[in-house]
Design an enzyme around this catalytic site. Structure first.
Site, short mmCIF file in Angstrom:
data_model
loop_
_atom_site.label_atom_id
_atom_site.label_comp_id
_atom_site.label_asym_id
_atom_site.label_seq_id
_atom_site.Cartn_x
_atom_site.Cartn_y
_atom_site.Cartn_z
N CYS A 1 -0.96 9.50 39.47
CA CYS A 1 -1.08 10.88 39.95
C CYS A 1 -0.20 11.01 41.19
CB CYS A 1 -2.54 11.27 40.22
SG CYS A 1 -3.42 10.17 41.34
N GLY B 1 -14.04 6.22 34.86
CA GLY B 1 -14.05 6.38 33.41
C GLY B 1 -13.68 7.73 32.83
N ASP C 1 -3.51 3.40 34.04
CA ASP C 1 -3.55 4.54 34.98
C ASP C 1 -3.69 3.91 36.37
OD1 ASP C 1 -3.82 7.03 36.14
OD2 ASP C 1 -5.96 7.20 35.68
#
Length: 396
Positions: free
Chosen positions: A346, A228, A293
């Site tokens: 990422c 989160g 994400d």
């Protein structure tokens, strides 16, 4: 610096767990440090730093080490740092001059940068001339970056409060809520952290929530929310007004989100485990903003997760790319026409980033989307983690 048997033993125990039992380095270090509450701040820092650096330089350390056990590897690492070894039987057979001579002769990038052969090949193929500088940057130690929780404080006020606790920091240019610590400190023990005034979050990661341009009162879906971190950032950017649905396939991760939200003073986050395609279908065209994400190789965050180098494989990267493609084919249906979708990883690999986005935009599901902008953040250019962020709009 003087070595002590109990702290060196702590390092060795951690390395055995990481490499022989395949546990995650951060969790192992946490457990080892908890096992001896008598260790002071210097001892704890020594253990954490030594373990991370030996993990980071594993291939090089193994190549230079005269023995295969973890005491020999620690001793080799200690010599590589320019330190003198004590006369312990565990370090018998380690010749500092021989180690330095052998190191000076190395020309092979996979050894110098301590990476698997396949990773060097993949990096070279996908990043070309940028690869060498990127892996050099990713082998540096990550700075500790905080994100001021603007629901409770401002960056300037947080900086003053940290200074009062003896923690010096400076603002990161171009990142409105980011503070960089001048020295590594355990900020999790501070009252400021416990009261929710900040989160530890890399500066590159802070760009992701900002890219969504979420406004107070909007309905936002964070569909791969994990623990989160980005949901919390979104809540602050939305001034805790509106609604954020934090979703993940792994329900246990979302429990952490609830705890963090409470500490941060966030009340607009609702957690929802993904229990298959029905969960996605029920939320069809319900979100003003959608954040994906997605799971990725994590190659952009080797600075803080050096053990990733030894856990990844070409097969695991191929598998995660299939997951990314699947998420892009299903999840965008949750976005309203006119809404904004952000796809982020990422990773530094085009095969997980712009090539995935291009394939999506050419697919039947992606035909109704247009690419507004995309950003590939490389560590060599930013000094922070490697990230990719693509911002797309669903046509009205």
């Amino acid at each position: 610096m003087k070595l002590f048997p109990n702290t060196v033993n702590g390092v060795v125990r951690a390395l055995e767990e990481i490499f022989d039992q395949h546990h995650f380095a951060d969790k192992v270090i946490e457990r080892v440090l908890k096992s001896n509450p008598k260790w002071g701040a210097r001892d704890r820092a020594f253990i954490a730093e030594s373990v991370y650096e030996i993990v980071r330089w594993k291939r090089l350390v193994e190549y230079l080490s005269p023995g295969a056990d973890y005491y020999q590897r620690f001793g080799t690492y200690w010599v590589m740092q320019g330190n003198v070894l004590p006369d312990w039987r565990e370090f018998k057979g380690i010749n500092p001059q021989a180690i330095h001579r052998k190191r000076d002769k190395i020309t092979q990038r996979t050894l110098l940068q301590s990476i698997p052969d396949w990773m060097d090949q993949m990096g070279q193929e996908q990043l070309g001339e940028k690869w060498e500088q990127e892996i050099t940057s990713l082998n540096q130690v990550a700075e500790v970056v905080l994100r001021a929780n603007t629901l409770k404080t401002s960056r300037s006020r947080l900086r003053e409060q940290l200074e009062e606790l003896g923690i010096s920091s400076y603002p990161a240019n171009g990142y409105p809520d980011a503070l960089i610590l001048k020295e590594r400190k355990n900020v999790f023990r501070t009252p400021l952290f416990k009261e929710g005034h900040f989160e530890v979050q890399d500066a590159s990661s802070q760009l992701v929530a900002m890219a969504l341009e979420a406004q107070p009162g909007m309905r936002v879906v964070d569909a791969c929310a994990g623990a989160g971190g980005k949901s919390l950032h979104l809540a602050a950017l939305m001034e805790n007004k509106g609604r954020i649905v934090s979703m993940d396939l792994e329900a246990w991760k979302l429990k952490n989100t609830k705890l963090r939200a409470r500490r941060a003073g966030v009340s607009i986050i609702e957690t929802k485990p993904i229990e298959g395609s029905k969960t996605i279908k029920r939320l069809r065209e319900s979100a003003d903003r959608l954040l994906l994400d997605v799971p990725c190789s994590g190659l952009g965050v080797l600075k803080r997760n050096p053990d990733t180098k030894w856990k990844l494989s070409p097969e695991s990267i191929a598998a995660v790319q299939a997951i990314q493609k699947d998420i892009l084919s299903q999840y965008p249906s949750m976005l309203k026409p006119g809404g904004i979708l952000v796809y982020a990883t990422c990773s530094i690999l085009p095969s997980e980033n712009n090539l995935q986005v291009q394939a999506f935009l050419q697919s039947p599901e992606g035909k109704s989307f247009e690419l507004l902008e995309e950003t590939q953040v490389l560590s060599q250019e930013s000094g922070f983690d490697g990230f990719y962020i693509a911002k797309m709009k669903k046509k009205a």
